[in-house]
Design an enzyme around this catalytic site. Structure first.
Site, short mmCIF file in Angstrom:
data_model
loop_
_atom_site.label_atom_id
_atom_site.label_comp_id
_atom_site.label_asym_id
_atom_site.label_seq_id
_atom_site.Cartn_x
_atom_site.Cartn_y
_atom_site.Cartn_z
N GLU A 1 -0.66 5.48 -52.46
CA GLU A 1 -1.87 6.32 -52.45
C GLU A 1 -1.66 7.42 -53.47
O GLU A 1 -0.76 8.25 -53.32
CB GLU A 1 -2.09 6.96 -51.08
N ASP B 1 -6.64 18.07 -45.51
CA ASP B 1 -5.20 18.18 -45.71
C ASP B 1 -4.60 19.48 -45.19
O ASP B 1 -5.24 20.53 -45.23
CB ASP B 1 -4.88 18.05 -47.21
N TYR C 1 -6.94 2.42 -41.93
CA TYR C 1 -6.13 3.64 -41.85
C TYR C 1 -6.41 4.29 -40.50
O TYR C 1 -7.49 4.76 -40.24
CB TYR C 1 -6.53 4.58 -43.00
#
Ligand SMILES: Cc1ncc(COP(=O)(O)O)c(C=O)c1O
Ligand SMILES: Cc1ncc(COP(=O)(O)O)c(C=O)c1O
Lengths: 395, 275, 395, 275
Positions: D46, D57, D172
């Protein structure tokens, strides 16, 4: 309680009157006559009420302090929200009334005294609104302590005149304002900020502040059991109490006990003062043995006055109103509690009234009610609160 | 009627009535100043009692009050100075000039006891207007004490008539609005006002507030019976504070002030009535 | 103009939507459903209106700025007085609504972002009032600049969480608030302060602010010719405009042109921004060529946001609302004028709207009217104003 | 379907999918790190595009973004690095991980042109949820590009079914709410959630968010087909920033990170697929 006060001479029992230099008598006579005419003039009163509504945002609501009442487990506490007035306190009710009167009398200038700057801001505000020139007398010491309010006044177009006589605080600013007024009475109106000064000021200010109590009577479903207000000069308290005087309602005025009555550093005029003359009126005041006026102490600039309105002295003497004292620290505690419980930061002045309510509520029944006059908002006090509570509030 | 007023004030038209603050800067200076003023032709002395909040006074007298208060002066102490002045030769009337709160605290009874004990002749309370003074007028009468009344340019005819009718000692005519202090000139309408007062007053009319130059005295001479001089003298005292405080320089300091006074009231062509 | 926005997907034309991480989707779905239920629940809406009235002091009045209008010689200027709300700005309308919804959803905590601290104070206030725990994320840089509001929040019992990521200002505080919310969605409600963020936030905030416009329509005798409001995220403007959208009324949104559009230091999102995604919504935003979000500049902390509510982007694109820019200096001038002419010190944000009115009024007829949304009071800004006007105001 | 995904990802159950930020700390370091990761058994990379406002994040990746942005990294520049990796031997798929705003600014057309030019295999847009992604799903399909979908413990069954049905590459699975970052432990309910996802997904399921210890990898091995490791690696890179920036110490720095990786994924007993 049915005799009308004040009498023709401006007396509330043995209090009040007009103890001013001969040079000021004409101005007081002129004011008295104009005031009587104005109060009888429907158009004038309509104007006054219109400005209260559309400019200051009245009626102010009554907020039920539900969380606080629950926490105390006694009487239900209701708050008359004078903090929601334009400029943040009850002071504007009176300033609007007097400014409209000044215009009606053909005066072009107003002069006012101020301590913390709240009344000065109110005076500067109405001066701007009604096209009057404005001079605000303020002690040099207070100017230093209240920088932001000084700037607000200037921004509103007022001239702030530093007073360096005496103790350089409110009482001296009042002296200077009176001196200036007397010398310029032709075109100048003196806009007093509380129910103090020579007749007809205490009556006039009461009558312009009674809207607080009049609205409250209308807004409360039933008469409250108690009504509590703080007392500096006494205008928010008089305005709140006056319409309840004939009712079966306990009335409590709260003075600033400062660091504690027994320390000598307080502003508890009624309990610690003696009869005397201050700013043209016979009333109780803080003075030394020979009669020199003393500087009071309170954490709240608005209660930091060595005298008290003559009508309060009278109501205390007749027993109709009970007066108590709340210390700096008790007031700060109450301020903190209201902030956390209801999301309302009260002025430190108003927190004195609230603190008394917090003391009394637990001994009352759950279906009894206390109405507290929340005379102003605490934003102006955040610096002071920071200094005193800083450590406690910050984690 | 008070004998000293009869002798030194009544019927005169060249009255010079100076004002000094008791204890400014010291008790001894006050006594010496009073004696000097008598020497220079004063017809009465206004003895100002220092007060924390002198509403009718300008900055000069405010500062004098602070000086006197710093040394602990009070109404009672001030009244107790008068016998010492008399011992040293003061013959003219002494008028106690005090704010009302000081009187209230001392109490009416005690005040008049001191008046009698100390040979005090008059009382002037700047913040006790006619309407509030009836009771005090009575007591003053009973104690042979003049209660000096003030009238101002803004005083209505009706009040003026009432005040003049009850006035004792002399009628104090305020030359202008505002507070005490020296002014360089009078408004022309003042003279009409003084004429009006003169025509109504059975007793001498003296003008005060702002008298500070011989030219003013000369002009006023034509309209009234005398002048009251406060701030102008107190300002001289202020300039001599150090000299007045120090025993060695006291005489010199007093003489400085004396020559100011002599010049100021020269239009009156006074004879020295003592010494 | 008759199609309903937003659509089912939260789109206002090509703007809006829900551009958030998968982890946040559940929270948005939950919110959307609860919001729909609440808005349809009469009891909930009655509660909301009751709090507006008895706690915040609504309805706020409309003040005719007579002196100002006379001075300009054109249209009559009217001010919707959101500055008279409890805590001093329109922000509380929305905070009350969202806090009541949080309670209805059974949440125990709220989290909010704040720039200058106005929304933070509003959030802390309702948290106290409705018994919720409150965390306010605030950039470290802003904490330094807004010491007093930080203290107000703490006094109200809120925790102020310093944010040191990114530029340490509002957009980063918003990022952190969203991150915190997503991680604590079970018991935490995210109380957004403007008509921004992912659907249904822009709609919800609009619907809780439309009381501004609804009241105004009722209070004005006739429809105004123009309505002007400042636009940061755009909540006071949306609340004001929404009820007028179907009327023959010109609507003008005013962005902060900062030091001037051409200096690059501004917050004029609509005129200088490009389409993009910020805080979960497609709208215009200030960004560099590659799409990194840029720091805006405005003297007013409340307009200092790089994005704009998606409904404004839509209303701009459809042409229904005109958007203009007012510089820092123009806003300060307007602030001074209103202070001196009417005795009202507006928030610097609100002064942007006022400045536009001052520009437009002279070209209009005397019987035409401009309604300006006075979104907040200027007390919070006195320090900033002092820095910039200090010399001019002080004599 | 994308050939590299077919070869390196499809049908596997020991997927190791590392995340690094393009340009953190330099382009050259990124290339070397990618090659090393392939050597250590990575099945795909990634490649994170640095962004000013990385909403999904945590602090570790935020700091890496700032480092990369300081050197002017952008989506286009990052995509242009991939051919250089390929030249130097990278065979596994490269997934561009970018926030949606960067994609919008580059434009769909230009983005896919770069995808084709640069042999890019997948796209992951953390803030483009299923509901908003239909158009991009189409374009990805047309360009043989996997569009990696995320599911979270809070994703409803209904959405999970819809997402799994359309998912490409691998699914994911977000291990926990909140943002990326290392976590010491997983909530026990996570494993039920992974089971649920596994049962619905026709493609491999990898778990990310917080994977940072061999014990976690060992445990997850029992429930899903692989792990995505982001913050844990980026934190290692952060610790070696100086080493990675300096040509002379680069190899040593990479080897430091290599040994961390080797330990972390030791439960997978990977064979090196390239040297
Ligand atoms: C908020 C507030 N409350 C009370 C007071 C005390 O004044 P009063 O006793 O006249 O109401 C003041 C005076 O400044 C004030 O600002
Ligand atoms: C007084 C005031 N007006 C306007 C704004 C701008 O916000 P919005 O555009 O959401 O109304 C703010 C934000 O803090 C504010 O405090």
């Amino acid at each position: 309680m049915s005799t009308m006060v004040p009498d023709q001479r401006g007396r509330y029992g043995r209090f009040g009157g007009k103890y001013v230099p001969e040079t000021a008598m004409y101005a007081l006579e002129e004011l008295e006559q104009s005031l009587d005419e104005a109060m009888a003039d429907e158009q004038f009163m309509a104007n006054y009420h219109e400005e209260l509504k559309k400019y200051s945002g009245r009626p102010t609501p009554i907020t039920h302090a539900e969380n606080l009442s629950k926490r105390l487990g006694g009487a239900q506490i209701y708050l008359k929200r004078e903090d929601l007035n334009h400029t943040g306190a009850h002071k504007l009710n009176n300033a609007i009334g007097q400014a409209l009167l000044a215009v009606r009398m053909g005066k072009e200038k107003i002069v006012a005294e101020t301590g913390a700057g709240q009344h000065g801001v109110a005076a500067a505000t109405v001066a701007a609104r009604f096209g009057l020139e404005c001079k605000v007398f303020m002690g040099k010491e207070d100017i230093r302590r209240q920088e932001l309010n000084v700037f607000r006044m200037k921004l509103l177009g007022a001239e702030v005149v530093p007073v360096s006589s005496g103790s350089k605080t409110l009482k001296d600013a009042t002296n200077e304002a009176i001196r200036y007024w007397v010398a310029n009475v032709e075109d100048t109106f003196y806009l007093i900020g509380s129910v103090v000064g020579p007749h007809p000021y205490p009556k006039m200010v009461r009558d312009f502040q009674r809207v607080i109590g009049d609205e409250s009577r209308e807004q409360m479903e039933d008469l409250p059991n108690k009504v509590i207000a703080c007392v500096g000069g006494g205008s928010n308290a008089m305005g709140m109490f006056y319409p309840f005087l004939q009712d079966d309602v306990q009335l409590v005025g709260v003075e600033a006990a400062g660091k504690g009555i027994h320390t000598g550093e307080h502003a508890a005029t009624l309990s610690e003062g003696r009869l005397g003359v201050i700013h043209g009126s016979i009333t109780y005041l803080l003075q030394n043995e020979t009669g020199q006026i003393q500087e009071p102490h309170s954490i709240s600039a608005g209660l930091d006055y060595p005298g008290i309105g003559p009508e309060h002295a009278y109501l205390s003497e007749t027993g109709r109103v009970t007066y108590t004292g709340i210390t700096d620290m008790e007031a700060l505690d109450a301020l903190k509690v209201l902030s956390e419980e209801e999301g309302i930061i009260p002025a430190i002045e108003s927190a004195h009234a609230l603190s008394e309510a917090i003391k009394q509520a637990p001994d009352m029944a759950k279906d009894e009610t206390i109405l507290v006059c929340l005379s102003g908002r605490g934003d102006k006090d955040v610096h002071t609160i920071m200094e005193h509570l800083g450590g406690e509030v910050d984690e | 009627m008070n004998k000293r007023f009869e002798k030194h004030v009544d019927g005169r038209s060249d009255l010079f009535i100076p004002f000094i603050v008791a204890g400014d800067p010291t008790e001894e200076a006050t006594i010496k100043l009073a004696l000097m003023l008598q020497e220079e032709g004063a017809n009465a002395i206004e003895l100002g009692i220092p007060y924390s909040d002198p509403l009718a006074d300008g900055p000069v007298i405010q500062r004098a009050s602070i000086r006197a208060l710093e040394h602990g002066m009070s109404l009672e102490k001030a009244m107790n100075i008068v016998p010492k002045m008399r011992e040293r030769g003061l013959e003219i009337p002494v008028i106690v000039f005090t704010y009302y709160n000081l009187l209230l605290q001392l109490g009416e009874e005690r005040f008049f006891a001191l008046v009698r004990e100390n040979n005090i002749d008059g009382l002037l309370v700047p913040d006790l207007p006619f309407e509030e003074s009836e009771e005090w007028r009575e007591s003053c009468k009973m104690n042979d004490t003049a209660l000096i009344s003030l009238v101002a340019p803004t005083t209505s005819d009706k009040r003026l008539t009432a005040i003049a009718k009850e006035a004792t000692g002399f009628l104090y005519c305020v030359s202008s609005l505002g507070v005490t202090g020296t002014r360089t000139d009078f408004h022309s309408s003042v003279f009409e006002f003084i004429d009006r007062v003169k025509s109504l007053s059975p007793i001498p009319v003296a003008v005060g507030f702002g008298v500070s130059a011989p030219e003013q005295v000369a002009k006023l001479k034509e309209y009234c019976d005398g002048v009251i001089v406060g701030s102008a003298i107190v300002r001289q005292i202020e300039a001599q504070v150090d000299g007045l405080t120090n025993e060695e320089t006291q005489v010199e300091a007093i003489d400085h002030i004396r020559s100011y006074i002599r010049d100021l009231i020269s239009p009156y062509e006074k004879l020295k009535i003592n010494t």
